[in-house]
Design a protein around this motif. Structure first.
Motif, PDB file in Angstrom:
ATOM      1  N   GLY A 106       0.794  -1.226   0.000  1.00  0.00           N
ATOM      2  CA  GLY A 106       0.000   0.000   0.000  1.00  0.00           C
ATOM      3  C   GLY A 106       0.821   1.269   0.000  1.00  0.00           C
ATOM      4  O   GLY A 106       0.326   2.316  -0.388  1.00  0.00           O
ATOM      5  N   TYR A 110      -1.478   4.305   1.062  1.00  0.00           N
ATOM      6  CA  TYR A 110      -2.415   3.697   2.008  1.00  0.00           C
ATOM      7  C   TYR A 110      -2.118   4.095   3.440  1.00  0.00           C
ATOM      8  O   TYR A 110      -3.017   4.136   4.281  1.00  0.00           O
ATOM      9  CB  TYR A 110      -2.482   2.178   1.814  1.00  0.00           C
ATOM     10  CG  TYR A 110      -3.503   1.857   0.756  1.00  0.00           C
ATOM     11  CD1 TYR A 110      -4.731   1.309   1.087  1.00  0.00           C
ATOM     12  CD2 TYR A 110      -3.271   2.173  -0.577  1.00  0.00           C
ATOM     13  CE1 TYR A 110      -5.687   1.064   0.109  1.00  0.00           C
ATOM     14  CE2 TYR A 110      -4.212   1.928  -1.547  1.00  0.00           C
ATOM     15  CZ  TYR A 110      -5.424   1.378  -1.208  1.00  0.00           C
ATOM     16  OH  TYR A 110      -6.367   1.150  -2.169  1.00  0.00           O
ATOM     17  N   THR A 133     -11.007   2.781   2.818  1.00  0.00           N
ATOM     18  CA  THR A 133      -9.917   1.956   3.356  1.00  0.00           C
ATOM     19  C   THR A 133     -10.036   1.749   4.853  1.00  0.00           C
ATOM     20  O   THR A 133      -9.526   0.763   5.378  1.00  0.00           O
ATOM     21  CB  THR A 133      -8.529   2.583   3.062  1.00  0.00           C
ATOM     22  OG1 THR A 133      -8.456   3.851   3.716  1.00  0.00           O
ATOM     23  CG2 THR A 133      -8.286   2.713   1.595  1.00  0.00           C
TER      24      THR A 133
END
Length: 142
Positions: A106, A110, A133
């Motif tokens: 990620g 992320y 997420t």
């Protein structure tokens, strides 16, 4: 494919890949020996990074890892995000040097999307978690 093949495959993935939530938890608990490596270039580094990460672009790992990172460290590499294999190339470079290494899936994308703080030259900043997420009312409970 046999059951043993599947076990070996998934066990290896868990050994050599980690996710942003696990890295965040390890950093919060000050896991001994953990070194997080940002393998992006200078311009990307300056936009923000995992707090406490070491900046070591992939092209410099072979020449500089030994002087910057102790040999018994648990190294975790990251780059931009899931569409980039820079962290994979960086992890391979550390593995060739004999380090215990994993790739953070990620990347910084992320990390940021999950609402974790990002360090800049001007201090820490945090964006709200992306509900795709990190849903506010749910957890993957994995």
């Amino acid at each position: 494919m046999t059951q043993l093949d599947a076990i070996a495959f998934f066990s290896a993935r868990l050994r050599f890949q980690t996710d942003v939530a696990d890295v965040h938890a390890a950093l919060e608990s000050a896991t001994p020996g953990l070194v997080v490596i940002d393998s992006r270039g200078d311009a990307a580094w300056s936009t923000g990074r995992v707090p406490g990460a070491v900046h070591l672009p992939t092209a410099l790992i072979e020449a500089r890892a030994g002087e910057l990172i102790v040999r018994d460290a648990r190294v975790v590499t990251y780059c931009w995000g899931p569409g980039c294999n820079g962290a994979t190339r960086a992890a391979a470079a550390f593995a060739r040097q004999g380090y215990d290494v994993a790739e953070m899936l990620g990347g910084i994308e992320y990390w940021t999307r999950e609402g974790f703080p990002v360090e800049t030259d001007h201090g820490l900043r945090r964006r709200a978690a992306d509900p795709l997420t990190a849903p506010p009312d749910a957890s993957c409970a994995c």
